[in-house]
Scaffold this motif. Structure first.
Motif, PDB file in Angstrom:
ATOM      1  N   THR A 190      -4.077  11.415  -9.108  1.00 57.52           N
ATOM      2  CA  THR A 190      -4.013  10.510  -7.971  1.00 57.52           C
ATOM      3  C   THR A 190      -5.443  10.085  -7.634  1.00 57.52           C
ATOM      4  O   THR A 190      -6.411  10.702  -8.109  1.00 57.52           O
ATOM      5  N   PRO A 191      -5.621   9.037  -6.824  1.00 59.62           N
ATOM      6  CA  PRO A 191      -6.989   8.669  -6.437  1.00 59.62           C
ATOM      7  C   PRO A 191      -7.759   9.830  -5.817  1.00 59.62           C
ATOM      8  O   PRO A 191      -8.952   9.991  -6.071  1.00 59.62           O
ATOM      9  N   ARG A 192      -7.093  10.647  -4.997  1.00 61.60           N
ATOM     10  CA  ARG A 192      -7.772  11.805  -4.403  1.00 61.60           C
ATOM     11  C   ARG A 192      -8.203  12.784  -5.482  1.00 61.60           C
ATOM     12  O   ARG A 192      -9.335  13.305  -5.462  1.00 61.60           O
ATOM     13  N   GLY A 193      -7.298  13.033  -6.440  1.00 66.24           N
ATOM     14  CA  GLY A 193      -7.649  13.940  -7.521  1.00 66.24           C
ATOM     15  C   GLY A 193      -8.814  13.416  -8.342  1.00 66.24           C
ATOM     16  O   GLY A 193      -9.717  14.172  -8.712  1.00 66.24           O
TER      17      GLY A 193
ATOM     18  N   GLY B 134       0.795  -1.209   0.000  1.00 69.13           N
ATOM     19  CA  GLY B 134       0.000   0.000   0.000  1.00 69.13           C
ATOM     20  C   GLY B 134       0.833   1.266   0.000  1.00 69.13           C
ATOM     21  O   GLY B 134       0.577   2.183  -0.774  1.00 69.13           O
ATOM     22  N   ARG B 135       1.856   1.298   0.858  1.00 64.55           N
ATOM     23  CA  ARG B 135       2.668   2.509   0.945  1.00 64.55           C
ATOM     24  C   ARG B 135       3.419   2.752  -0.352  1.00 64.55           C
ATOM     25  O   ARG B 135       3.443   3.877  -0.864  1.00 64.55           O
ATOM     26  N   ASP B 136       4.024   1.703  -0.898  1.00 68.15           N
ATOM     27  CA  ASP B 136       4.738   1.859  -2.162  1.00 68.15           C
ATOM     28  C   ASP B 136       3.779   2.299  -3.260  1.00 68.15           C
ATOM     29  O   ASP B 136       4.145   3.092  -4.137  1.00 68.15           O
ATOM     30  N   ARG B 137       2.566   1.775  -3.216  1.00 68.49           N
ATOM     31  CA  ARG B 137       1.586   2.136  -4.230  1.00 68.49           C
ATOM     32  C   ARG B 137       1.231   3.612  -4.143  1.00 68.49           C
ATOM     33  O   ARG B 137       1.142   4.299  -5.169  1.00 68.49           O
TER      34      ARG B 137
ATOM     35  N   HIS C  68       4.069   5.660  -5.419  1.00 66.49           N
ATOM     36  CA  HIS C  68       4.093   5.586  -6.884  1.00 66.49           C
ATOM     37  C   HIS C  68       3.039   6.521  -7.480  1.00 66.49           C
ATOM     38  O   HIS C  68       3.312   7.230  -8.455  1.00 66.49           O
ATOM     39  N   GLN C  69       1.850   6.544  -6.902  1.00 62.23           N
ATOM     40  CA  GLN C  69       0.796   7.420  -7.398  1.00 62.23           C
ATOM     41  C   GLN C  69       1.204   8.876  -7.303  1.00 62.23           C
ATOM     42  O   GLN C  69       0.965   9.662  -8.235  1.00 62.23           O
TER      43      GLN C  69
END
Length: 429
Positions: free
Chosen positions: A215-218, A184-187, A190-191
């Motif tokens: 990014t997922p937030r964006g 998760g952290r590496d992912r 990477h994002q």
């Protein structure tokens, strides 16, 4: 491709099987020829819908069969000592395909014993679905047992039967993340590294492109904006049923509306009292099609500039005889402060439009407040003692032998004159 086939078939192939294959291909070609000759415009809607579905299944099965044949041919060539890369290059040249496409078909042909491979061979899912599932399975950790990977593939295959490839890709990524929480952290890192936004140059028709990697937030924020304002009638008030914009145009308007909501006028903001500043003369206001520029240099029509203001508060600065008239606002209330106020910067935006260095075209948004008479030498922080300078030319000013100086120019109120090194009087410039 005939030579490649004959080379491979000479290595132990069954001659009796060749005529059967040839007959099947002749029948298939004749059937496709007949299908292509159908006059679809004469078919009713129900029959067309049925035909489209059946043709889609046939196309999927043909694609899977072609992948299997390509994989078998590559295996035969491999037994003759040819490398996979050599086989792919040979087939790519003969078929007029990209080498990567041939590699993908060879790989897909070798996966037809998997749950997704079987579903693709029967036409239940597309080849793209199968490739997405295969990629997701390959991303699973080696510590996960074979039975667990098979269950994972079966579950994704069931999901794929009623999902678009994009939805399948998102679901596969979600499930892989659940099974591999340590990544998760590496992912996320990477994002964050992949996020980007590139604003393209203005094209001849005045439009421009914006390319983003979110990014997922964006993405979540964009999806929220599209949900709130991207529907028919969203962001653009109109009568029900009269919105003739395309979905892409509605998405554009939704995002622009969302950005406009964030462009509030707030005196407490440290970077300026207005997010977008457009300089308009009284003459330009008479012509809605006249072209003006924002403080960042973007060109737009007067009509577009006025429409951006909407019902939001905004400042109009009238220039008469080169002098700023803002009688109702005390713009120089705190001359003893070193940092210019937002209103003072706004006045200079309107008065100067950009960097005042001779020949510089840097817009106001990329310029800084410069004290004409230096602050260190008693120069007050006032509009009369201020000028806009881009970071490059603002850095020219200094006390050293290579430093430029600035002085008030009586002939041009509100502007200053930049004097090069070694010049200390206007008459010497």
């Amino acid at each position: 491709m005939e030579q490649g086939l004959s080379d491979a078939e000479g290595d132990g192939g069954d001659p009796a099987a060749a005529p059967a294959l040839a007959d099947v291909l002749v029948f298939l070609e004749a059937s496709v020829e007949s299908l292509c000759a159908v006059e679809w415009s004469a078919v009713d809607a129900d029959a067309l819908a049925d035909a489209v579905g059946r043709v889609e299944v046939l196309a999927r099965r043909l694609e899977a069969s072609g992948c299997r044949a390509t994989a078998e041919l590559a295996a035969l060539h491999g037994r003759k000592g040819r490398t996979p890369g050599g086989v792919a290059a040979m087939l790519a040249e003969r078929l007029g395909l990209a080498k990567g496409t041939v590699h993908g078909r060879i790989d897909a042909g070798g996966r037809q014993a998997t749950p997704a491979g079987r579903a693709a061979a029967s036409g239940e899912i597309t080849g793209e679905h199968e490739r997405i599932i295969a990629k997701a399975v390959s991303a699973l950790p080696g510590t996960l047992g074979g039975s667990a990977k098979t269950r994972f593939a079966e579950e994704l295959t069931r999901f794929a039967r009623s999902a678009a490839p994009a939805d399948l890709r998102a679901e596969a990524a979600r499930r892989v993340a659940e099974l591999c929480p340590a990544r998760g952290r590496d992912r996320e890192e990477h994002q964050e590294r992949q996020r980007s936004a590139r604003l393209g140059a203005v094209r001849a028709d005045g439009t421009s492109t914006l390319t983003m990697t979110l990014t997922p937030r964006g993405r979540a924020l964009v999806e929220r904006a599209l949900c709130d304002f991207g529907g028919p009638g969203g962001a653009v008030p109109c009568e029900p049923g009269s919105d003739d914009r395309t979905p892409e145009q509605r998405a554009h308007d939704a995002l622009v509306h969302q950005w406009a909501l964030g462009s509030t006028v707030d005196p407490a903001r440290p970077r300026g009292i207005a997010t977008i500043v457009v300089r308009l003369t009284p003459e330009q206001l008479e012509d809605p099609h006249a072209l003006v520029r924002t403080d960042s240099g973007t060109q737009l029509s007067v009509r577009q500039a006025v429409s951006m203001a909407g019902a939001m508060p905004w400042f109009v600065s009238m220039l008469r005889d080169g002098r700023e008239e803002l009688q109702r606002i005390d713009v120089d209330a705190h001359p003893e402060r070193r940092i210019a106020s937002a209103i003072q910067r706004l006045v200079l935006y309107a008065a100067h439009g950009g960097c005042t260095f001779p020949g510089c075209t840097a817009p106001a948004r990329r310029s800084q407040f410069h004290h004409v008479r230096e602050w260190s030498r008693g120069g007050p922080t006032t509009v009369a003692n201020g000028a806009l300078g881009c970071p490059v030319h603002h850095g020219f000013v200094g006390d050293g032998p290579a430093g430029w100086t600035t002085i008030v120019n009586p002939a041009s109120p509100g502007l200053c004159t930049w004097l090069p090194p070694g010049v200390d009087r206007l008459t010497d410039a």
